[in-house]
Design an enzyme around this catalytic site. Structure first.
Site, mmCIF file in Angstrom:
data_model
loop_
_atom_site.group_PDB
_atom_site.id
_atom_site.type_symbol
_atom_site.label_atom_id
_atom_site.label_comp_id
_atom_site.label_asym_id
_atom_site.label_seq_id
_atom_site.Cartn_x
_atom_site.Cartn_y
_atom_site.Cartn_z
ATOM 1 N N ARG A 228 17.123 -35.451 -30.681
ATOM 2 C CA ARG A 228 18.266 -34.695 -31.168
ATOM 3 C C ARG A 228 17.767 -33.538 -32.018
ATOM 4 N NH1 ARG A 228 20.576 -37.834 -34.857
ATOM 5 N NH2 ARG A 228 19.986 -36.375 -36.523
ATOM 6 N N GLU B 24 15.748 -29.574 -37.935
ATOM 7 C CA GLU B 24 14.617 -30.410 -37.550
ATOM 8 C C GLU B 24 14.832 -30.881 -36.115
ATOM 9 O OE1 GLU B 24 14.153 -34.322 -39.100
ATOM 10 O OE2 GLU B 24 16.303 -34.748 -39.095
ATOM 11 N N ASN C 91 14.447 -34.297 -34.088
ATOM 12 C CA ASN C 91 14.227 -35.744 -34.210
ATOM 13 C C ASN C 91 13.747 -36.286 -32.875
ATOM 14 O OD1 ASN C 91 15.495 -36.436 -36.953
ATOM 15 N ND2 ASN C 91 17.068 -35.198 -35.964
ATOM 16 N N SER D 297 20.164 -41.217 -34.293
ATOM 17 C CA SER D 297 21.425 -41.946 -34.432
ATOM 18 C C SER D 297 22.546 -41.272 -33.675
ATOM 19 C CB SER D 297 21.830 -41.988 -35.908
ATOM 20 O OG SER D 297 20.894 -42.714 -36.634
ATOM 21 N N LYS E 21 7.792 -33.262 -39.610
ATOM 22 C CA LYS E 21 8.125 -31.977 -40.213
ATOM 23 C C LYS E 21 6.892 -31.088 -40.371
ATOM 24 C CE LYS E 21 12.316 -33.774 -42.194
ATOM 25 N NZ LYS E 21 12.419 -34.928 -41.300
ATOM 26 N N LYS F 205 10.119 -30.564 -48.278
ATOM 27 C CA LYS F 205 10.315 -31.790 -47.494
ATOM 28 C C LYS F 205 9.028 -32.621 -47.396
ATOM 29 C CE LYS F 205 13.872 -29.918 -44.416
ATOM 30 N NZ LYS F 205 14.378 -29.874 -43.027
ATOM 31 N N GLU G 99 11.771 -39.457 -42.504
ATOM 32 C CA GLU G 99 12.995 -39.337 -41.685
ATOM 33 C C GLU G 99 14.041 -40.264 -42.289
ATOM 34 O OE1 GLU G 99 13.400 -37.361 -39.105
ATOM 35 O OE2 GLU G 99 11.340 -36.621 -39.239
ATOM 36 N N GLY G 100 15.290 -40.043 -41.915
ATOM 37 C CA GLY G 100 16.332 -40.996 -42.287
ATOM 38 C C GLY G 100 17.238 -40.524 -43.398
ATOM 39 N N ARG H 59 27.808 -33.192 -37.606
ATOM 40 C CA ARG H 59 27.907 -33.919 -38.875
ATOM 41 C C ARG H 59 28.384 -32.939 -39.944
ATOM 42 N NH1 ARG H 59 22.397 -36.009 -40.129
ATOM 43 N NH2 ARG H 59 21.693 -34.499 -38.553
#
Ligand SMILES: Nc1ncnc2c1ncn2[C@@H]1O[C@H](COP(=O)(O)OP(=O)(O)O)[C@@H](O)[C@H]1O
Ligand SMILES: N[C@H](CCC(=O)N[C@@H](CS)C(=O)NCCC(=O)O)C(=O)O
Ligand SMILES: [Mg+2]
Length: 499
Positions: free
Chosen positions: A153, A169, A171, A176, A334, A388, A392-393, A475
């Site tokens: 994603r 970013e 992923n 998710s 990253k 950063k 992740e998450g 989102r």
């Protein structure tokens, strides 16, 4: 959309239409116009729809909700209506998805680039060094992944300042919401079909979203390529998972549409029940596994002991199709994102000039901490940067004055830890009015959004079987919040309204 329709009525000169397209999205909700009674009706319909269609998450106040299905469910946090998004940027995000898929695959084949790019991060960040250790073991064994499945994603924000679509970013592990992205789209389409007239909105302007079936179909095709009819798909999950229904949607499509069995195992369970046989076959609990789909393993919290690392290595050593392989996982860090932004690096992987241009067009400013000019600027104007770590998450980034504090601290402590971070240009999307719905209650708020575009890639040796954009997830979070992330509790699930 009102302006859009007006425009359709008269043959607008191209300039005007294109300038309209480039305009930042018009709010589709004039807050003042709506009475609370109408909004409450929308809210009620949205909550019923979510409950009937499995758009639900575990309720963290219910301690069994992360382990026992059907217990302690709560509707997922959602935006009540879709968020406006200019069609030109939507098209751009969809068009570049297969190019990013191909880039990840090319990077994964360049073990030296991965090891070199992360060599200093290895010394500064234990988690990344453990992943690299597994990767270098595979290089030593000359381990080949003939069948490669990527379910990615790529997340974007529309920078209001520069009117450009910039990648937040990429992923490449445990992306998710392929289950919920589709569902929120269907929810919004349903609400606009029922209430569109009153709202002056057209449900056709919410783009179709087949994220669930496209991801499940890609996994099914990978299962076919592995060619063992008795094998199962294994979902690697966290022992306590509030987002299990998003995951179960994929398993349900695999079972109902493809007659493929999935099993759910934590890394600890794989360590105790897993074995790699002479011919490379991975069995877990005696069952042969054809595809390993990680929805865990992306954060240090997923490796509380050596057992979980042993399990990750065991899976990697097997002939099962890993989604992602360790190389795909590392390609999505990253640090690699920042390396790719350096001049000439994309050209190392992509020979098509147009593709390189499409990728570079959506790169925000990305720097290592070895650039004194940038460090000086970030110390002066920390609010223009995001710092950063390799995590992740959600919930891990550094913003505002903390950026300055951390940069000064690192200067004092010596450059060793520098490689654990990257610096990124802070992106400022347009603020829009939204109704956010959480725990059955709606809040009117100013919010900013992040468009995630799913990409599926399946390859067997030289044959590219799938390379597509496979749906999307919007989102939306309150504009006052630096961090994002639905699971992290900052954002809600949303869809888009093309204008
Ligand atoms: N360059 C940026 N400008 C503005 N917000 C950002 C930027 N990078 C990240 N964010 C915010 O931080 C959140 C998490 O950052 P991200 O890089 O996606 O980390 P993670 O891998 O933890 O999701 C994003 O969802 C977004 O809300
Ligand atoms: N519980 C795990 C959560 C997995 C997870 O956090 N994935 C990262 C990419 S690594 C991600 O997609 N974050 C954006 C979604 C958000 O906003 O929460 C799952 O759902 O399997
Ligand atoms: Mg993210």
């Amino acid at each position: 959309s009102f302006i859009f329709h007006l425009n359709l009525r008269k043959p607008a000169p191209l300039r005007c239409a294109s300038s309209l397209m480039m305009e930042s999205p018009k709010p589709i909700l004039d807050f003042e116009k709506f009475d609370d009674g109408f909004v409450q009706k929308l809210v009620y319909d949205a909550l019923v729809w979510s409950s009937l269609h499995g758009l639900v998450v575990g309720d963290k106040t219910h301690q069994r909700s992360g382990t026992v299905p059907g217990v302690g469910m709560m509707h997922a946090p959602i935006a009540l209506l879709p968020t406006p998004f200019p069609e030109s940027y939507w098209n751009q995000a969809c068009e570049v998805a297969p190019v990013f898929n191909e880039l990840v695959d090319r990077i994964s084949l360049d073990g030296k680039f991965i090891q070199d790019s992360l060599s200093r991060t290895k010394k500064a960040d234990v988690f990344t060094s453990r992943l690299l250790e597994i990767h270098s073991k595979m290089l030593e064994r000359n381990k080949r992944e003939d069948i490669r499945l990527g379910l990615h994603r790529s997340d974007y924000m529309l920078d209001e300042e520069t009117k450009s679509l910039l990648q937040i970013e990429m992923n490449t592990i445990s992306c998710s919401f392929p289950g919920f992205g589709r569902l929120v789209t269907e929810l919004h389409q349903s609400l606009l079909r029922s209430h569109g007239d009153h709202l002056g909105l057209d449900s056709e302007r919410v783009p179709r979203n087949a994220s669930t079936s496209q991801f499940a179909d890609a996994m099914a095709k990978a299962w076919l390529e592995y060619n063992n009819p008795r094998a199962v798909v294994m979902v690697v999950v966290q022992p306590d998972e509030r987002n299990m229904y998003d995951q179960h949607w994929l398993s349900s499509v695999l079972r109902e549409k493809h007659n493929i069995v999935t099993i759910r195992k934590s890394l600890a369970e794989v360590e105790t029940e897993g074995r790699v046989h002479e011919d490379g076959t991975l069995t877990v609990g005696g069952q042969a596994v054809s595809v390993v789909y990680y929805r865990s393993g992306y954060t240090p919290r997923d490796y509380p002991s050596e057992s979980e690392w042993n399990a990750r290595l065991l899976i990697e050593q097997s002939s099962a199709v890993k989604c992602p392989s360790i190389a795909y996982h590392l390609a999505g860090t990253k640090k690699i994102q920042q390396e790719l932004a350096k001049p000439g690096v994309l050209e190392r992987f992509m020979d098509n000039k147009d593709d390189v241009a499409k990728l570079r067009k959506c790169f925000a400013g990305l720097w290592s901490l070895d650039d004194p000019e940038i460090i000086k600027k970030a110390i002066e104007k920390p609010e223009l940067f995001v710092m950063k770590p390799q995590r992740e998450g959600g919930g891990n980034n550094i913003y505002g004055d903390d950026v300055r504090e951390n940069l000064l601290r690192l200067q004092r402590e010596g450059e060793e830890e520098n490689a654990a971070y990257i610096l990124m240009q802070r992106i400022f999307p347009k603020v829009s009015n939204v109704f956010l719905l959480r725990d059955g209650v709606y809040h009117k708020d100013q919010a900013i959004s992040e468009l995630g575009v799913y990409g599926a890639y399946l390859r067997n040796k030289e044959r590219v079987i799938i390379n597509e954009q496979s749906g999307y997830l919007m989102r939306t979070k309150v504009s006052s919040s630096d961090e994002g992330g639905v699971a992290a509790g900052y954002a809600v699930l949303d869809s888009i309204y093309l204008n």
